[in-house]
Design a protein around this motif. Structure first.
Motif, PDB file in Angstrom:
ATOM      1  N   TYR A   1    -115.236  13.610 -16.516  1.00 28.66           N
ATOM      2  CA  TYR A   1    -115.821  14.919 -17.078  1.00 28.66           C
ATOM      3  C   TYR A   1    -116.997  15.445 -16.308  1.00 28.66           C
ATOM      4  CZ  TYR A   1    -112.499  15.842 -20.801  1.00 28.66           C
ATOM      5  OH  TYR A   1    -111.221  15.988 -21.403  1.00 28.66           O
TER       6      TYR A   1
ATOM      7  N   THR B   1    -113.599   7.825 -17.955  1.00 30.07           N
ATOM      8  CA  THR B   1    -113.221   9.258 -18.728  1.00 30.07           C
ATOM      9  C   THR B   1    -114.340   9.860 -18.555  1.00 30.07           C
ATOM     10  OG1 THR B   1    -111.528   7.852 -20.158  1.00 30.07           O
ATOM     11  CG2 THR B   1    -112.376  10.315 -20.898  1.00 30.07           C
ATOM     12  N   ILE B   2    -115.914   9.408 -18.694  1.00 24.00           N
ATOM     13  CA  ILE B   2    -116.771  10.193 -18.951  1.00 24.00           C
ATOM     14  C   ILE B   2    -116.950  10.745 -17.403  1.00 24.00           C
ATOM     15  CG2 ILE B   2    -119.265  10.095 -19.086  1.00 24.00           C
ATOM     16  CD1 ILE B   2    -118.864   8.015 -21.618  1.00 24.00           C
TER      17      ILE B   2
ATOM     18  N   GLY C   1    -120.209  16.299 -19.513  1.00 26.86           N
ATOM     19  CA  GLY C   1    -120.347  15.057 -19.689  1.00 26.86           C
ATOM     20  C   GLY C   1    -120.398  14.744 -21.224  1.00 26.86           C
TER      21      GLY C   1
ATOM     22  N   GLY D   1    -114.108   9.735 -24.493  1.00 27.96           N
ATOM     23  CA  GLY D   1    -114.198   8.278 -23.936  1.00 27.96           C
ATOM     24  C   GLY D   1    -114.474   7.498 -25.032  1.00 27.96           C
TER      25      GLY D   1
ATOM     26  N   GLN E   1    -118.965  16.007 -23.602  1.00 32.64           N
ATOM     27  CA  GLN E   1    -117.406  16.228 -23.994  1.00 32.64           C
ATOM     28  C   GLN E   1    -116.784  14.994 -23.941  1.00 32.64           C
ATOM     29  OE1 GLN E   1    -115.407  19.972 -23.040  1.00 32.64           O
ATOM     30  NE2 GLN E   1    -117.731  20.643 -22.695  1.00 32.64           N
ATOM     31  N   GLY E   2    -117.232  14.638 -22.360  1.00 35.90           N
ATOM     32  CA  GLY E   2    -116.251  13.283 -22.046  1.00 35.90           C
ATOM     33  C   GLY E   2    -116.864  12.042 -22.771  1.00 35.90           C
ATOM     34  N   CYS E   3    -118.080  11.953 -23.417  1.00 35.89           N
ATOM     35  CA  CYS E   3    -118.460  10.822 -24.261  1.00 35.89           C
ATOM     36  C   CYS E   3    -117.795  11.086 -25.491  1.00 35.89           C
ATOM     37  CB  CYS E   3    -120.157  10.995 -24.368  1.00 35.89           C
ATOM     38  SG  CYS E   3    -121.057  10.480 -23.036  1.00 35.89           S
TER      39      CYS E   3
ATOM     40  N   ARG F   1    -116.062   4.628 -19.087  1.00 36.91           N
ATOM     41  CA  ARG F   1    -116.835   5.052 -17.918  1.00 36.91           C
ATOM     42  C   ARG F   1    -116.061   6.006 -17.134  1.00 36.91           C
ATOM     43  NH1 ARG F   1    -118.764   0.292 -14.845  1.00 36.91           N
ATOM     44  NH2 ARG F   1    -116.986   0.662 -13.445  1.00 36.91           N
TER      45      ARG F   1
END
Lengths: 496, 322
Positions: free
Chosen positions: B223, B219-220, B116, B123, B118-120, B217
């Motif tokens: 992940y 994209t995060i 998550g 994103g 990484q997703g941040c 949101r």
């Protein structure tokens, strides 16, 4: 010198070019006119050897030639100045002129090549330093370098693809002078354009293409402006645009105050009423599209106040935008409009959550919804399963319009260049759709650099020059001459 | 509604009547693989089938996780294997002190948090997803080494029987879990707004922005889902081997990428399905097991897997050009 006979080319089921013939003598400029999708680019591609014709022949000096690839075209002396120039911005003018030339030996005599490059530029009546980097030149100057590059390759037939599309007025004048020089040098020039005034200014004859066919060729003294427009459109100018239906006084609408987009738009204020088509007219790069993008929340640094029906619409609030049914339709459909999915998914893209409960969607409801949208914008419901990119430009545009219909209330449509890449037939349909949305009570805010369209469809026109509003015209006072003057060189406007 | 369903049926019929070359190729490859497997002596024996199904499951759960990343337009993650390994260790440690349920929960949370984050980055900042995942993977290894001093954590003797092991309906439990996760993942993709948005964002990021979809949101979330599935992988691995260490991750990572590619998930994002990933996992694993059964050694397995991935990527770029 150049003779094209009965040329035809199809791409799949689409006949891009059918039975087109034309001739070009030395020292002659022939305009090739036609709307988007008329077959102009296909003709150019065939002459440059990028694609091969299905039928017909190309003759040079009476001899039939087969042009298999662009290198062969170069060898035969046919050269193209494309809209997107092929110069390397970080190299010097000299290097660019000789770049990719087949006759330059690895260890060349620099002096000789300098002399010939300078001669080519001198011939064109310009005096650039040969060692200047191309990135420091204006678009118009770059175009001239590109032409010089073709001259050193001893091109005899020059094809110019809308060379003035991105030029300023002064540069356009210089381009005209260059063309006259080339004509005096005995070059044959195919001048592709849809700027009618240039046709009458510089060309000796004109060929009009429509839907891939040659619908009329004439020398320039045999034809006038009205006739040329009628040939291009296939109907007279007035049939194109739907009649305006009076929709009462509109005090509700979209109020924009002091919109600023750094580098693009300054102090932009405008009221776009419901039920009207408000058009921001400006040349490419004047900042019109930055206005609509900013309101759509797609420009991070934009500031200003936007109020819809008395309630604020914060710039960049995606939630508000979707809830209040503010739809943005980009001029760049391929990257900012259509998803590489099927038609159904494209139609419902912004409204999936309306057909979901606790995050779980109902495909049944989505399908029903998509079917309804198809009906409203006249897309064949049989094509719901087709890939959206397989639709024609006109149908893709209708699909994007359909997205605006999803909301509960009539909203706002922000649309840039509504008919770019749309063929003539679909064009009238798009205009009809724009009117229909008006009648439903939508706010329509469009931008356009196509003057005929601006005059034909708008209820209110705001002219924009280098990011600043020049003036505003209400319906009865919209006229082409004033708008043209405003967006090209407004009186009293300071250059930003 | 009749019109719609009949048109859907018609599309299906057209596809079956005039199958695209790609479909023919796919089916042919599947049949060829099945024939190859059946012609391999001892393939159908119980022990090798069990091995096959267990391996498939580890790679498979990770590939399902990977599919979320790929469909969302973020190519691949090179950190999912490491995440699974960390989850496995977290699982064992928490299991030993606080019991089974807490162990599983902690493993899932660990996976979701690691990916998550990484997703941040990806994103909010539009950071390059591949680089982020490589950096994350190195970071994870570094931190894990520091914390565990390169040691293996073991499940305490008294708790071993509480682990999910053995068979259900004759198949190893891992495989049942994998089947369930495939169906679950597919349901998330097909029937949630998140799943649909993921397809939109993967197939046209700027179009998604223009329409006003919640790109950050989504994209995060993609992940986070990937992390949860990696967490499950970790739990399965630790349960099978009664222990956990960072070595776990090494090969599954790459095999999952191979499986997603072979399954035909579009590398540039925006199309694909969990069922395809499942097929990809089955194909890649079958090839590997057949190689092993024929007596080829580990280096051959790596060699062939590498070749397959290259072949798929080359074929894919060729199709893109057309």
């Amino acid at each position: 010198m150049l003779e094209v006979e009965h040329l035809a080319k199809s791409f799949g089921p689409i006949k891009a070019l059918r039975d087109v013939s034309l001739s070009l003598a030395a020292g002659h400029v022939r305009a090739v006119c036609g709307e988007n999708g008329a077959g102009k680019s296909t003709l150019m591609r065939l002459l440059m050897g990028v694609s091969r014709p299905d039928a017909g022949s190309i003759k040079l000096d009476g001899k039939s030639v087969s042009i298999g690839n662009p290198q062969e075209a170069q060898r035969l002396g046919i050269a193209l100045v494309a809209q997107e120039l092929s110069l390397a911005p970080d190299l010097s003018i000299l290097d660019n002129i000789w770049l990719g030339n087949r006759t330059v030996p690895l260890f060349h005599r620099r002096k000789e090549f300098r002399r010939r490059a300078a001669a080519a530029l001198a011939l064109l009546g310009v005096d650039f330093g040969l060692d200047t980097r191309v990135s420091r030149l204006t678009m118009g100057q770059r175009q001239i370098v590109e032409i010089a590059r073709l001259l050193v390759r001893e091109a005899r037939v020059l094809i110019l693809d809308e060379p003035t599309a991105t030029l300023s007025d002064v540069e356009i004048e210089r381009m005209m002078a260059v063309l006259r020089t080339l004509r005096a040098q005995g070059k044959g020039i195919l001048y592709v354009t849809h700027r009618l005034s240039e046709v009458f200014k510089i060309c000796d004859s004109v060929t009009v293409l429509r839907n891939g066919a040659d619908v009329g060729s004439a020398t320039i003294d045999q034809i006038d402006r009205e006739r040329l427009i009628a040939l291009m459109l296939g109907r007279s100018f007035s049939d194109m645009y739907p009649a305006v239906v009076a929709t009462g006084t509109a005090d509700q609408g979209l109020e924009i105050t002091d919109l600023e987009v750094s580098g693009h738009v300054q102090a932009f204020s405008l009221f776009a009423p419901r039920g009207r088509i408000t058009c921001i007219a400006g040349q490419v790069g004047a900042g019109a599209s930055a206005v609509t993008r900013a309101i759509a929340g797609l420009v991070p640094g934009a500031t200003g106040t936007v109020v819809l029906d008395g309630r604020p619409l914060p710039l960049g609030s995606l939630g508000q935008r979707v809830r209040r049914n503010v739809t943005f339709i980009s001029e760049d459909r391929a990257t900012e409009g259509i998803f590489d999915r099927n038609v159904l998914e494209n139609l419902v893209a912004s409204r999936v959550q309306d057909h979901a409960r606790c995050g779980l969607i109902s495909w049944l409801s989505l399908r029903r919804f998509a079917n309804r949208l198809c009906g409203e914008v006249a897309i064949d419901a049989q094509r719901l399963g087709a890939q959206a990119f397989d639709l024609s430009g006109g149908n893709q545009q209708k699909l994007l319009f359909a997205r605006a219909l999803g909301g509960q209330t009539p909203g706002v449509i922000l649309i840039n260049e509504p008919t770019r890449g749309v063929d003539v037939g679909a064009r009238a349909e798009i205009y009809r759709l724009l009117r229909e949305f008006c009648e439903r009570g939508y706010v329509l805010l469009m931008t356009s650099s196509d003057l005929e369209e601006v005059v034909g469809i708008s209820d209110v026109v705001v002219t924009l020059y280098r990011g600043k509003i020049v003036s505003t015209y209400q319906h009865s006072r919209i006229d082409m001459a004033h708008i043209l003057a405003d967006i090209t060189h407004p009186i009293g406007a300071k250059a930003a | 509604m009749v019109g719609v369903s009949s048109s859907a049926a018609r599309t299906l019929w057209l596809r079956l009547k005039a199958p695209s070359r790609l479909l023919v190729v796919r089916v042919a490859i599947m049949l060829a693989l099945a024939a190859l497997a059946l012609a391999t002596p001892s393939f159908l024996s119980a022990p090798s089938l069990t091995t096959l199904l267990t391996t498939i499951s580890f790679v498979g759960c990770l590939a399902i996780a990977m599919t979320f990343v790929t469909i969302g337009g973020n190519v691949m993650s090179f950190a999912l294997g490491a995440t699974a390994a960390v989850s496995a260790m977290v699982f064992v440690v928490v299991l030993n002190t606080a019991g089974y349920a807490s162990g599983v929960a902690a493993a899932l949370v660990a996976g979701a948090v690691i990916t998550g984050l990484q997703g941040c980055l990806i994103g909010f900042l539009r950071a390059n997803p591949i680089i982020v995942s490589i950096a994350a993977s190195v970071l994870i290894y570094g931190v894990a080494q520091r914390v565990t001093s390169n040691e293996t954590v073991h499940v305490s003797e008294t708790l071993i029987q509480s682990l999910l092991k053995g068979k259900l309906f004759g198949a190893p439990i891992e495989f049942i879990v994998f089947l369930g996760l495939t169906a679950f993942g597919q349901a998330v993709l097909s029937f949630t707004t998140f799943g649909r948005n993921l397809f939109y964002i993967g197939s046209g990021f700027r179009a998604a922005e223009a329409v006003g979809l919640p790109t950050v949101r989504t994209t995060i979330l993609a992940y986070v889902w990937a992390g949860l599935f990696a967490g499950v992988t970790g739990v399965l691995l630790a349960s099978r081997y009664n222990q956990a260490n960072m070595e776990f991750a090494l090969r599954y990572d790459y095999d999952a990428i191979a499986a997603v590619l072979v399954g035909g998930i579009a590398i540039q994002g925006g199309s694909g399905s969990m069922l395809r990933t499942f097929a990809g996992v089955a194909a890649v694993s079958t090839i590997q097991i057949v190689l092993l059964l024929h007596g080829f050694r580990e280096e051959w397995r790596l060699f062939i897997t590498g070749l397959i991935v290259l072949a798929v990527v080359v074929l894919y770029s060729k199709r893109q050009r057309q």
